[in-house]
Design an enzyme around this catalytic site. Structure first.
Site, PDB file in Angstrom:
ATOM      1  N   LYS A  35      64.968  47.606   5.122  1.00  0.00           N
ATOM      2  CA  LYS A  35      64.254  46.330   5.044  1.00  0.00           C
ATOM      3  C   LYS A  35      65.044  45.222   5.716  1.00  0.00           C
ATOM      4  CE  LYS A  35      64.701  43.498   1.560  1.00  0.00           C
ATOM      5  NZ  LYS A  35      64.729  42.033   1.565  1.00  0.00           N
ATOM      6  N   ASN A  36      66.350  45.163   5.436  1.00  0.00           N
ATOM      7  CA  ASN A  36      67.167  44.070   5.963  1.00  0.00           C
ATOM      8  C   ASN A  36      67.434  44.192   7.455  1.00  0.00           C
ATOM      9  OD1 ASN A  36      67.315  42.849   3.467  1.00  0.00           O
ATOM     10  ND2 ASN A  36      69.243  43.819   2.907  1.00  0.00           N
ATOM     11  N   CYS A 129      64.304  34.464  -2.992  1.00  0.00           N
ATOM     12  CA  CYS A 129      64.797  34.731  -4.351  1.00  0.00           C
ATOM     13  C   CYS A 129      65.678  33.601  -4.857  1.00  0.00           C
ATOM     14  CB  CYS A 129      65.599  36.037  -4.362  1.00  0.00           C
ATOM     15  SG  CYS A 129      64.584  37.520  -4.368  1.00  0.00           S
ATOM     16  N   ARG A 134      71.904  29.270  -0.612  1.00  0.00           N
ATOM     17  CA  ARG A 134      71.787  29.870   0.708  1.00  0.00           C
ATOM     18  C   ARG A 134      71.312  28.855   1.762  1.00  0.00           C
ATOM     19  NH1 ARG A 134      69.185  35.813   0.054  1.00  0.00           N
ATOM     20  NH2 ARG A 134      67.332  34.713  -0.625  1.00  0.00           N
ATOM     21  N   ASP A 317      74.148  43.154  -2.615  1.00  0.00           N
ATOM     22  CA  ASP A 317      72.855  43.680  -3.020  1.00  0.00           C
ATOM     23  C   ASP A 317      72.968  44.868  -3.977  1.00  0.00           C
ATOM     24  OD1 ASP A 317      71.411  41.813  -1.664  1.00  0.00           O
ATOM     25  OD2 ASP A 317      70.865  43.102   0.017  1.00  0.00           O
ATOM     26  N   ARG A 409      59.264  44.273  -2.833  1.00  0.00           N
ATOM     27  CA  ARG A 409      59.835  43.550  -1.691  1.00  0.00           C
ATOM     28  C   ARG A 409      60.804  44.430  -0.925  1.00  0.00           C
ATOM     29  NH1 ARG A 409      63.204  39.318  -2.944  1.00  0.00           N
ATOM     30  NH2 ARG A 409      63.192  39.050  -0.694  1.00  0.00           N
TER      31      ARG A 409
END
Length: 434
Positions: A35-36, A129, A134, A317, A409
Site C-alpha cells: 500500500k505504501n 489518521c 505530521r 507501522d 485502508r
C-alpha cells in the site's frame, strides 16, 4: 452510510469484527503489493501523459480514495482483473476535491507531480489518521527550493512554477512523504537536484525504480542522498510494485502472539530485517528461503526492547502490532516511539483485555501477563486496528472490534486470510448481529 457521511455525523455504522481467540495460526499467508508503495507510484503517474499499467494492485480503501482523486482530476483509470491501468493525458491540476484529500494524507503526494508537469496546481490541505501532526512544511520548503511560488488560503495550497529548477535540499527529518513528493517533482525540473537526509524506506526505493522505468534519472535510492537529473518528458511503462512488508510483518507478529507456524510469501526478506531480528530475540524460529519467510513460535515470547526509527530501523507501522504480542511476553518489554508523537492510542484498548502497559512520554513499559481476555474494542486507526486483531486472536474468549473499516485502508481480505490460517474470525454488519 459511506465513510464521508460517517465522518460528518460522527456515528460509526461500519461492520464489526468478531474473533474467538486462542487458536494458534498455521499455514501460508499470501502478501499483496505494498500500500505504501502503490500510493506514491499512483501519484507519480501524473508525471506522464502515457499509459501506465500496475499489475496486482490490491483494491484497498486508500487506493480507492486516491483513485477517486485521480478521476476528479480527469485521469482515465481502469481496472482489468487485478491490474490498474492509468492514463493522465487530460488532467485539470486545480480539480483535486477537498473532501477526498482530507480523508487521506497521502493524497498530498499529487502536489509535486502536478506542479512539475503542468506548472501549477491547487491541492487541499491533507487529512489522515490521528496519530500525530505530521506537518507538510518539509514538502513546501522543498518545492519552494525547486522554484515554486506557494500561496495558501481557504483550506488549500496553490503552487505555481512555469518550470522547476534543480536545487540542493536538506530535509530536517527523513520524511518519507516529503522525500517522495520532492523526488517526483525533481524528475521534470531543469538540471540536478540533490535531496540530503532523504528517507531510505523500501517504498521510496520502489518509487525511484518506478520513475526510472518511465525514463527518469535517479541515483542513490536507498541511501540518505538522492540525486535526480531532470528530463523533459517521461513515458509510460508496466511496473510490478514491491510486496507489503507491513502486511507480512502483521501476519508474522500474529503468529508469534498465538504460538503458531506461518509462512508469508511473496516477500523481500531484506525489507523485514528489523522485525525478524526482534522476533528471533523474542524466541521465534525463523527460516528464510527465497521470497518466503517462515516463523515458528513454540515457546512463550521473551521480553525485548524496541525503538521505532526511520528505515533501516524498526518500522513505526509495526509498533502497535508488536506491542499487542509483547503483552503476553514472559517479562517486561520497553517500546519507544520516536516517529509519531501520538501512536499509543491502542494502549487503552489493550488494557481493557488485561494488558499491563504503562506510558511515560513516548515510552511504553509492557509487562507480559499470563493471558488476555476477550473484550469489546474500538479501533482508532489502521495499525491500532491490526494490533487489536492480534490481541484478540491470542486472547481467551471472544472479542469484537468496532470501526473495523480502518483495516480496509491497508489490508486486503484480512479476515479471510486469518481464517485460512485457522483463526475464528468474521465480519458482521449491525443488521446481521440483530
Amino acid at each position: 452510510m459511506n465513510h464521508e457521511e460517517q465522518e460528518q455525523t460522527g456515528i460509526a455504522h461500519e461492520p464489526d469484527l468478531y474473533i474467538q481467540g486462542g487458536r494458534p495460526l498455521r499455514g501460508e499467508a499470501r502478501i499483496e503489493a505494498s500500500k505504501n508503495a502503490v500510493l506514491p507510484i499512483l501519484s507519480a503517474t501524473l508525471l506522464t501523459p502515457d499509459a501506465v499499467r500496475l499489475p496486482g494492485v490490491p483494491w484497498l480503501h486508500d487506493v480507492d480514495t486516491l483513485s477517486r482523486v485521480h478521476k476528479a482530476l480527469g485521469t482515465d483509470l481502469q481496472r482489468e482483473g487485478h491490474d490498474l491501468i492509468v492514463q493522465t493525458n487530460d488532467v485539470d491540476p486545480f480539480a483535486a476535491p477537498e473532501h477526498l484529500v482530507r480523508r487521506m494524507r497521502a493524497s498530498f503526494l499529487i502536489a509535486g507531480p502536478l506542479l512539475a508537469r503542468f506548472g501549477a496546481a491547487r491541492v487541499p490541505l491533507p487529512g489522515g489518521c490521528a496519530i500525530g501532526s505530521r506537518p507538510i512544511d518539509l514538502h513546501l520548503k522543498g518545492l519552494v527550493a525547486l522554484g515554486a511560488d506557494v500561496q495558501s488560503g481557504n483550506g488549500s495550497i496553490e503552487f505555481r512554477a512555469p518550470r522547476l529548477h534543480g536545487a540542493n535540499i536538506y530535509l530536517d527529518f527523513p520524511s518519507v512523504g516529503a522525500t517522495e513528493n520532492l523526488l517526483m517533482a525533481a524528475t521534470l525540473a531543469d538540471g540536478w537536484t540533490t535531496i540530503e537526509n532523504a528517507a531510505q524506506e523500501p517504498e521510496v526505493v520502489d518509487l525511484a525504480n518506478f520513475l526510472c522505468s518511465l525514463g527518469a534519472e535517479v541515483r542513490g535510492a536507498g541511501t540518505a542522498e538522492l540525486r535526480i537529473h531532470g528530463v523533459r518528458r517521461l513515458h509510460g511503462a508496466e511496473y510490478q510494485v514491491i510486496s507489503d512488508r507491513i502486511e507480512a510483518g502483521t501476519y508474522l507478529v500474529a503468529t508469534a502472539a498465538t504460538g503458531g507456524d506461518v509462512t508469508v510469501a511473496p516477500v523481500l526478506p531484506e525489507h523485514l530485517k528489523p522485525l525478524l531480528a526482534k522476533l528471533r530475540e523474542a524466541g521465534g524460529v525463523i527460516e528464510v528461503h527465497g521470497d518466503t519467510v517462515r516463523l515458528r513460535q513454540s515457546e512463550r515470547l521473551r521480553p525485548i526492547d524496541v525503538k521505532t526509527m526511520p528505515h533501516p530501523g524498526f518500522p513505526t507501522d509495526l509498533q502497535a502490532p508488536l506491542m499487542a504480542a509483547l503483552s503476553l511476553a514472559d517479562g517486561t518489554s520497553v517500546i519507544t516511539e520516536t516517529v509519531f508523537e501520538n501512536r499509543f492510542m491502542h494502549v487503552s484498548e489493550l488494557r481493557r483485555m488485561g494488558a499491563d502497559i504503562k506510558i511515560e512520554g513516548r515510552t511504553a513499559m509492557v509487562t507480559g501477563v499470563s493471558h488476555l481476555t476477550g473484550a469489546n474494542l474500538h479501533a482508532s486507526d489502521l495499525r491500532a486496528a491490526a494490533a487489536l486483531v492480534i490481541a484478540a486472536l491470542a486472547a481467551d474468549g471472544r472479542s469484537t472490534i468496532a470501526d473495523a473499516y480502518h483495516l480496509d485502508r491497508g489490508y486486503a481480505n484480512l479476515e479471510e486470510k486469518f481464517a485460512q490460517l485457522g483463526a475464528d474470525i468474521e465480519r458482521r454488519t449491525c443488521s446481521e448481529v440483530l
